[in-house]
Design a protein around this motif. Sequence first.
Motif, PDB file in Angstrom:
ATOM      1  N   UNK A 181      17.470  -7.431  -3.398  1.00 27.94           N
ATOM      2  CA  UNK A 181      18.922  -7.454  -3.586  1.00 27.94           C
ATOM      3  C   UNK A 181      19.414  -8.856  -3.946  1.00 27.94           C
ATOM      4  N   UNK A 182      18.932  -9.847  -3.220  1.00 25.84           N
ATOM      5  CA  UNK A 182      19.349 -11.223  -3.497  1.00 25.84           C
ATOM      6  C   UNK A 182      18.975 -11.633  -4.917  1.00 25.84           C
ATOM      7  N   UNK A 183      17.706 -11.460  -5.295  1.00 24.87           N
ATOM      8  CA  UNK A 183      17.267 -11.937  -6.599  1.00 24.87           C
ATOM      9  C   UNK A 183      17.850 -11.109  -7.745  1.00 24.87           C
ATOM     10  N   UNK A 184      18.094  -9.832  -7.527  1.00 23.83           N
ATOM     11  CA  UNK A 184      18.767  -9.032  -8.554  1.00 23.83           C
ATOM     12  C   UNK A 184      20.192  -9.545  -8.759  1.00 23.83           C
ATOM     13  N   UNK A 233       0.796  -1.222   0.000  1.00 23.03           N
ATOM     14  CA  UNK A 233       0.000   0.000   0.000  1.00 23.03           C
ATOM     15  C   UNK A 233       0.824   1.266   0.000  1.00 23.03           C
ATOM     16  N   UNK A 234       2.009   1.256  -0.591  1.00 24.08           N
ATOM     17  CA  UNK A 234       2.806   2.462  -0.711  1.00 24.08           C
ATOM     18  C   UNK A 234       3.519   2.867   0.561  1.00 24.08           C
ATOM     19  N   UNK A 235       3.659   1.990   1.504  1.00 22.26           N
ATOM     20  CA  UNK A 235       4.302   2.326   2.767  1.00 22.26           C
ATOM     21  C   UNK A 235       5.821   2.286   2.674  1.00 22.26           C
ATOM     22  N   UNK A 236       6.355   2.222   1.456  1.00 18.17           N
ATOM     23  CA  UNK A 236       7.800   2.125   1.304  1.00 18.17           C
ATOM     24  C   UNK A 236       8.213   0.675   1.146  1.00 18.17           C
ATOM     25  N   UNK A 237       9.491   0.439   0.973  1.00 13.21           N
ATOM     26  CA  UNK A 237       9.990  -0.924   0.792  1.00 13.21           C
ATOM     27  C   UNK A 237      10.449  -1.455   2.147  1.00 13.21           C
ATOM     28  N   UNK A 238       9.730  -2.446   2.685  1.00 10.11           N
ATOM     29  CA  UNK A 238      10.173  -3.041   3.953  1.00 10.11           C
ATOM     30  C   UNK A 238      11.538  -3.715   3.785  1.00 10.11           C
ATOM     31  N   UNK A 239      12.230  -3.876   4.873  1.00 14.80           N
ATOM     32  CA  UNK A 239      13.590  -4.422   4.816  1.00 14.80           C
ATOM     33  C   UNK A 239      13.632  -5.836   4.246  1.00 14.80           C
ATOM     34  N   UNK A 240      12.638  -6.668   4.530  1.00  9.79           N
ATOM     35  CA  UNK A 240      12.632  -8.035   3.987  1.00  9.79           C
ATOM     36  C   UNK A 240      12.481  -7.985   2.471  1.00  9.79           C
TER      37      UNK A 240
END
Length: 184
Positions: free
Chosen positions: A130-133, A117-124
């Motif tokens: 990062x891992x999948x990129x 809901x647009x609350x930003x990117x949670x750390x998980x």
Amino acid sequence: MHGPASPGWLLVALCAATGAYCLLRMRSSVEEQRSAAGGDALMGFGMAAMAVPAAAFTPPSWAWPAYAAVFGAAALRALWAVRGSRHHLHHLIGTAAMVYMAVVMAASPGSGHQGHGGAGVPSVTGALLLYFTGYVLLTGVRLVPGSVAVAASGGQPGWRDRPELARACRLSMGIGMVAMLLGL
């Protein structure tokens, strides 16, 4: 979880085609190919089901906990198999990511396709991105030498036993995972 319908359907098609090829890989004469192919097929079909655009189908409320349970069981299997193969560590992270996405979708208000809901990117989510990129970039780099090595080896293995095709499947699923996490 999804944006416009056209990219969503493309993601569904990519993941379903990858899952179908992974099912065919399960018939390989190479044990290592067979053992990894089942987990890859589950990931491909699970990602395809989760990527169906909300405009086309809104899953019932029980679907997200069911996804979490199926991929939680797959994560336990991958955890057990990690001791035998480094590839299973990737399966463990992938199945854990699917559990995470299912839990987020189950907890989201409304149709279940709203994500954070647009609350930003949670750390998980950020860590998984990062891992999948990194996985996509590394697998892409490894894919080019893999196809050259098979061509130079002289013998042509069966189409189910070609490691570069398995890498291409994992690359496409990694790209799909990045797309799904970005849409979360």
